[in-house]
Enzyme design. Structure first.
Site, PDB file in Angstrom:
ATOM      1  N   SER A  51     -20.676  -1.564 -49.588  1.00  0.00           N
ATOM      2  CA  SER A  51     -19.260  -1.556 -49.186  1.00  0.00           C
ATOM      3  C   SER A  51     -18.703  -2.968 -49.363  1.00  0.00           C
ATOM      4  O   SER A  51     -19.464  -3.951 -49.299  1.00  0.00           O
ATOM      5  CB  SER A  51     -19.140  -1.157 -47.712  1.00  0.00           C
ATOM      6  OG  SER A  51     -17.848  -1.444 -47.219  1.00  0.00           O
TER       7      SER A  51
ATOM      8  N   TYR B 271     -21.866  -1.686 -39.252  1.00  0.00           N
ATOM      9  CA  TYR B 271     -21.568  -1.252 -40.621  1.00  0.00           C
ATOM     10  C   TYR B 271     -21.711  -2.428 -41.593  1.00  0.00           C
ATOM     11  O   TYR B 271     -22.394  -2.330 -42.621  1.00  0.00           O
ATOM     12  CB  TYR B 271     -20.156  -0.667 -40.658  1.00  0.00           C
ATOM     13  CG  TYR B 271     -19.834   0.030 -41.954  1.00  0.00           C
ATOM     14  CD1 TYR B 271     -20.333   1.299 -42.224  1.00  0.00           C
ATOM     15  CD2 TYR B 271     -19.050  -0.590 -42.916  1.00  0.00           C
ATOM     16  CE1 TYR B 271     -20.039   1.942 -43.419  1.00  0.00           C
ATOM     17  CE2 TYR B 271     -18.754   0.042 -44.109  1.00  0.00           C
ATOM     18  CZ  TYR B 271     -19.248   1.310 -44.357  1.00  0.00           C
ATOM     19  OH  TYR B 271     -18.969   1.943 -45.539  1.00  0.00           O
TER      20      TYR B 271
HETATM   21  N1  LIG Z   1     -14.932   6.153 -48.005  1.00  0.00           N
HETATM   22  C1  LIG Z   1     -14.901   4.848 -48.192  1.00  0.00           C
HETATM   23  O1  LIG Z   1     -13.833   4.252 -48.286  1.00  0.00           O
HETATM   24  C2  LIG Z   1     -16.175   4.054 -48.319  1.00  0.00           C
HETATM   25  C3  LIG Z   1     -16.051   2.674 -48.551  1.00  0.00           C
HETATM   26  C4  LIG Z   1     -17.203   1.915 -48.694  1.00  0.00           C
HETATM   27  C5  LIG Z   1     -18.437   2.517 -48.610  1.00  0.00           C
HETATM   28  N2  LIG Z   1     -18.529   3.836 -48.370  1.00  0.00           N
HETATM   29  C6  LIG Z   1     -19.875   4.419 -48.269  1.00  0.00           C
HETATM   30  O2  LIG Z   1     -19.941   5.575 -49.071  1.00  0.00           O
HETATM   31  C7  LIG Z   1     -20.910   6.464 -48.511  1.00  0.00           C
HETATM   32  C8  LIG Z   1     -20.274   7.846 -48.342  1.00  0.00           C
HETATM   33  O3  LIG Z   1     -19.230   7.732 -47.404  1.00  0.00           O
HETATM   34  P1  LIG Z   1     -18.038   8.790 -47.289  1.00  0.00           P
HETATM   35  O4  LIG Z   1     -16.801   8.005 -47.141  1.00  0.00           O
HETATM   36  O5  LIG Z   1     -18.149   9.815 -48.324  1.00  0.00           O
HETATM   37  O6  LIG Z   1     -18.374   9.393 -45.842  1.00  0.00           O
HETATM   38  P2  LIG Z   1     -18.398  10.910 -45.301  1.00  0.00           P
HETATM   39  O7  LIG Z   1     -18.592  10.778 -43.832  1.00  0.00           O
HETATM   40  O8  LIG Z   1     -17.201  11.666 -45.786  1.00  0.00           O
HETATM   41  O9  LIG Z   1     -19.689  11.541 -45.981  1.00  0.00           O
HETATM   42  C9  LIG Z   1     -20.979  11.085 -45.637  1.00  0.00           C
HETATM   43  C10 LIG Z   1     -21.983  12.187 -45.883  1.00  0.00           C
HETATM   44  O10 LIG Z   1     -23.269  11.656 -45.512  1.00  0.00           O
HETATM   45  C11 LIG Z   1     -23.919  12.610 -44.681  1.00  0.00           C
HETATM   46  N3  LIG Z   1     -24.850  11.934 -43.776  1.00  0.00           N
HETATM   47  C12 LIG Z   1     -24.555  11.161 -42.706  1.00  0.00           C
HETATM   48  N4  LIG Z   1     -25.683  10.775 -42.107  1.00  0.00           N
HETATM   49  C13 LIG Z   1     -26.710  11.300 -42.795  1.00  0.00           C
HETATM   50  C14 LIG Z   1     -28.129  11.270 -42.660  1.00  0.00           C
HETATM   51  N5  LIG Z   1     -28.710  10.641 -41.629  1.00  0.00           N
HETATM   52  N6  LIG Z   1     -28.887  11.915 -43.571  1.00  0.00           N
HETATM   53  C15 LIG Z   1     -28.302  12.593 -44.595  1.00  0.00           C
HETATM   54  N7  LIG Z   1     -26.979  12.688 -44.757  1.00  0.00           N
HETATM   55  C16 LIG Z   1     -26.190  12.033 -43.872  1.00  0.00           C
HETATM   56  C17 LIG Z   1     -22.804  13.320 -43.946  1.00  0.00           C
HETATM   57  O11 LIG Z   1     -23.246  14.591 -43.455  1.00  0.00           O
HETATM   58  C18 LIG Z   1     -21.726  13.431 -45.018  1.00  0.00           C
HETATM   59  O12 LIG Z   1     -21.868  14.589 -45.803  1.00  0.00           O
HETATM   60  C19 LIG Z   1     -21.380   5.828 -47.213  1.00  0.00           C
HETATM   61  O13 LIG Z   1     -22.567   5.124 -47.424  1.00  0.00           O
HETATM   62  C20 LIG Z   1     -20.258   4.874 -46.881  1.00  0.00           C
HETATM   63  O14 LIG Z   1     -20.678   3.812 -46.076  1.00  0.00           O
HETATM   64  C21 LIG Z   1     -17.433   4.635 -48.217  1.00  0.00           C
END
Ligand SMILES: NC(=O)c1ccc[n+]([C@@H]2O[C@H](COP(=O)([O-])OP(=O)(O)OC[C@H]3O[C@@H](n4cnc5c(N)ncnc54)[C@H](O)[C@@H]3O)[C@@H](O)[C@H]2O)c1
Length: 269
Positions: free
Chosen positions: A149, A167
């Site tokens: 991130s 985070y």
């Molecule tokens: N959305 C953003 O703007 C953003 C920005 C930077 C980084 N990220 C990173 O991208 C990744 C995905 O995030 P997102 O925004 O799609 O979030 P989200 O919450 O929409 O999706 C996350 C998914 O991971 C699954 N999950 C959570 N804990 C888990 C575990 N212990 N084992 C297996 N699955 C698990 C959830 O069930 C969900 O389906 C994350 O690592 C997040 O930190 C997202």
């Protein structure tokens, strides 16, 4: 002349995406399948994983859903064994599963929240990588993409908590894990890179904070996101698909140990 489009072809490859039941992980799984990979869609949310696999199959791709919690070492070992048995091993791993916790300043952060985020965002990446590398060593090649991130690259505190120490520390840890793994396995043709997304909408990541904020706080939060983003908008998940495919495929065959921000200019300008 080399056929550059062919370099993106993943036909015959087996790919795993963690946390692929929703959000960015779903987009990553669909992207790899569209490029020809057979995708193992894993999530701790079993119905979510099933839904992603169904969407891929409905679009003509190949997918297998598995319910796996990345914080559970035994479940990850079982996942790796099943992939070896049923698919002969995987060559692409996307460590995407991640959570955040309610944002507070560090001195108010509950230790339980720290431990939970650490277990999923950092130990989960270590455990999945540890379990899958032997299959890549057997195959003689691999590509691992870790989802970090921008908050692993820079701190952010407009004048209220919208990010948090759990985070940010885990996402910075993912960068260290990426670089060290890349160094250890570069000579084995296993490449390891990280994507650092900026503020992408349309996922559930921020729900834990949004549910405890009133409308005024939410609009202050959105203003702070837009203020810090030179492009003056959030990204959408599809805007990460091309980068993910590039890193997963032979198009990036000489790239390892890199961290690429996709953030509308947040860290680069
Ligand atoms: N959305 C953003 O703007 C953003 C920005 C930077 C980084 N990220 C990173 O991208 C990744 C995905 O995030 P997102 O925004 O799609 O979030 P989200 O919450 O929409 O999706 C996350 C998914 O991971 C699954 N999950 C959570 N804990 C888990 C575990 N212990 N084992 C297996 N699955 C698990 C959830 O069930 C969900 O389906 C994350 O690592 C997040 O930190 C997202």
């Amino acid at each position: 002349m080399s056929n550059v489009i062919q370099q993106f072809d993943l036909s015959g490859k087996i790919a795993i995406v963690t946390g692929a039941g929703f959000g960015l992980g779903r987009v990553f799984a669909e992207t790899l399948a569209e490029a020809g990979a057979s995708v193992i869609v894993t999530d701790r949310d079993g119905p979510g994983a099933d839904e992603t696999a169904s969407l891929i199959e409905a679009a003509g791709g190949k997918a297998t859903a598995m319910t796996v919690d990345v914080a559970d070492p035994a479940a990850i070992e079982a996942m790796a064994a099943e992939i070896a048995k049923d698919h002969g091993g995987a060559q692409i791993l996307v460590n995407n599963a991640g959570i955040t916790c309610r944002s507070t300043r560090l001195h108010e952060m509950p230790v339980e929240d720290w431990n939970e985020v650490l277990a999923i965002n950092l130990s989960g990446v270590f455990l999945c990588t540890r379990a899958m590398i032997p299959q890549m060593l057997d195959a003689g090649s691999g590509s691992i993409i870790n989802i970090s991130s921008i908050l692993g690259l820079v701190g952010h505190y407009p004048d209220f908590a919208m990010a948090n120490i759990c985070y940010s520390a885990t996402k910075a840890g993912v960068i260290g894990l990426t670089r060290q793994t890349a160094a250890e396995y570069a000579a084995d043709n296993i490449r390891v890179n990280a994507i650092a997304p900026g503020w992408h909408g349309g996922t559930r990541l921020g729900d834990v904070n949004r549910s405890s904020m009133n409308n005024d706080m939410i609009s202050k939060f959105e203003d702070a996101v837009l203020d810090g983003t030179p492009m003056k908008r959030r990204g959408v998940p599809d805007e990460l698909a091309g980068l993910l495919l590039y890193l997963a495929s032979d198009a990036s065959s000489y790239m390892t140990g890199q961290v690429i921000a996709n953030d509308g200019g947040w860290t680069g300008i």
